[in-house]
Scaffold this active site. Structure first.
Site, PDB file in Angstrom:
ATOM      1  N   ARG A 174       2.214   3.713   1.026  1.00  0.00           N
ATOM      2  CA  ARG A 174       2.195   2.468   0.321  1.00  0.00           C
ATOM      3  C   ARG A 174       1.250   3.199  -1.062  1.00  0.00           C
ATOM      4  NH1 ARG A 174      -1.809  -2.175   3.361  1.00  0.00           N
ATOM      5  NH2 ARG A 174      -1.323  -1.063   5.337  1.00  0.00           N
ATOM      6  N   PRO A 175       0.966   2.977  -2.426  1.00  0.00           N
ATOM      7  CA  PRO A 175       0.675   3.043  -3.348  1.00  0.00           C
ATOM      8  C   PRO A 175      -0.984   2.847  -2.603  1.00  0.00           C
ATOM      9  CG  PRO A 175       2.232   1.655  -4.159  1.00  0.00           C
ATOM     10  CD  PRO A 175       2.578   1.762  -2.897  1.00  0.00           C
ATOM     11  N   CYS A 180      -2.371  19.163   0.923  1.00  0.00           N
ATOM     12  CA  CYS A 180      -3.064  18.823   1.579  1.00  0.00           C
ATOM     13  C   CYS A 180      -3.628  18.973   2.691  1.00  0.00           C
ATOM     14  CB  CYS A 180      -1.939  17.017   1.679  1.00  0.00           C
ATOM     15  SG  CYS A 180      -2.145  15.954   2.792  1.00  0.00           S
ATOM     16  N   CYS A 197     -10.243  17.333   0.399  1.00  0.00           N
ATOM     17  CA  CYS A 197      -9.606  16.453   0.244  1.00  0.00           C
ATOM     18  C   CYS A 197      -8.931  16.964  -1.473  1.00  0.00           C
ATOM     19  CB  CYS A 197      -9.774  15.131   0.163  1.00  0.00           C
ATOM     20  SG  CYS A 197      -8.535  13.795  -0.613  1.00  0.00           S
ATOM     21  N   ASN A 198      -7.472  17.001  -1.250  1.00  0.00           N
ATOM     22  CA  ASN A 198      -6.709  17.573  -2.476  1.00  0.00           C
ATOM     23  C   ASN A 198      -6.693  15.799  -3.581  1.00  0.00           C
ATOM     24  OD1 ASN A 198      -5.917  20.634  -3.081  1.00  0.00           O
ATOM     25  ND2 ASN A 198      -5.220  19.746  -0.814  1.00  0.00           N
ATOM     26  N   THR A 199      -6.328  14.758  -2.799  1.00  0.00           N
ATOM     27  CA  THR A 199      -5.267  13.791  -4.053  1.00  0.00           C
ATOM     28  C   THR A 199      -7.374  13.027  -4.002  1.00  0.00           C
ATOM     29  OG1 THR A 199      -3.963  13.001  -1.425  1.00  0.00           O
ATOM     30  CG2 THR A 199      -4.755  10.840  -3.281  1.00  0.00           C
ATOM     31  N   ALA A 200      -8.782  13.084  -4.116  1.00  0.00           N
ATOM     32  CA  ALA A 200      -9.333  12.745  -3.831  1.00  0.00           C
ATOM     33  C   ALA A 200      -9.356  13.706  -5.419  1.00  0.00           C
ATOM     34  CB  ALA A 200     -10.532  13.173  -3.492  1.00  0.00           C
ATOM     35  N   LYS A 234      -1.433  10.952  11.391  1.00  0.00           N
ATOM     36  CA  LYS A 234      -2.799  10.476  11.715  1.00  0.00           C
ATOM     37  C   LYS A 234      -2.463   9.604  12.956  1.00  0.00           C
ATOM     38  CE  LYS A 234      -3.307  10.337   6.954  1.00  0.00           C
ATOM     39  NZ  LYS A 234      -4.913  10.698   6.432  1.00  0.00           N
TER      40      LYS A 234
END
Length: 227
Positions: free
Chosen positions: A52-53, A191, A82-85, A161
């Site tokens: 989900r977004p 990631c 963490c790349n997204t962070a 996960k």
């Protein structure tokens, strides 16, 4: 003291710590227990869902709160595997009085110059932010992206996960890799969750591991503080 803001996702923490230990051995010959650095590791739960977004406000708040708590323990600098962070890097750094390493900058340094066609594998928010693509294109490298590859990466991250995932995730990876390898001369693993699979496979084309790049920089920065 090294500060590591981890837990994003939870299964990426231990591979990152292993890489930091490996680079202590490679970069300055650590062998006895006393040779290794003091590290404060804070595993910070965040509202990330692979299916989900992201609520960016909630995500940013969770990470900044974690970073501030970690800073209060007396660390000299922070590594955030963490790349997204890093989409929120500027806001996180502004909330801190100690420096935070930048995983994208450290990863880009390790890309060999002959590489011309890159595939970046990461979460939807990482890819949508273009934090890698902007730098790669600025360096004259073509970034190849296909929507169905992203869907496969999303499935892979979600599967990692889950418990007892290895057989399933390796099969998902092999299918994705066979197609990517026909189009790219380098893969960037953007990631850190992907280390749960990529640390156990062989690849005919180079895979630049953002987790390993950040771990190397973490140890190099630690050594700079010691000198």
């Amino acid at each position: 003291m090294i500060g590591i803001l981890a837990g994003m996702g939870p299964k990426s923490t231990s591979p990152f710590i292993d890489k930091v230990i490996d680079y202590c051995q490679k970069l300055y010959g650590a062998s006895n227990d006393i040779d290794y650095p003091h590290m404060m590791i804070y595993s910070c739960p965040t509202p990330f869902y692979a299916d989900r977004p992201i609520d960016h406000d909630e995500m940013k708040k969770a990470i900044i709160d974690g970073a501030v708590k970690l800073e209060k323990t007396g660390v000299d600098f922070i590594a955030l595997p963490c790349n997204t962070a890093h989409v929120y890097y500027e806001e996180i750094q502004q909330a801190l009085s100690v420096p935070m390493l930048h995983i994208v900058e450290e990863t880009i340094k390790e890309i060999p110059h002959p590489a011309k066609k890159a595939v970046v594998l990461g979460t939807e928010p990482t890819i949508q932010s273009a934090i890698y693509q902007k730098v790669l294109k600025g360096n004259g490298q073509e970034v190849i992206h296909k929507d169905h590859w992203q869907q496969a990466v999303n499935q892979l991250i979600a599967a990692i996960k889950q418990p007892n995932h290895m057989q399933h995730t390796q099969a998902l990876w092999q299918t994705l890799y066979e197609e990517i390898s026909q189009h790219a001369d380098i893969i960037i693993s953007a990631c850190t969750d992907l280390n749960a699979v990529l640390d156990h496979i062989q690849s005919e084309i180079p895979i630049i591991d953002s987790s390993a790049c950040l771990a190397k920089s973490t140890v190099s920065t630690y050594l700079a503080y010691q000198s």
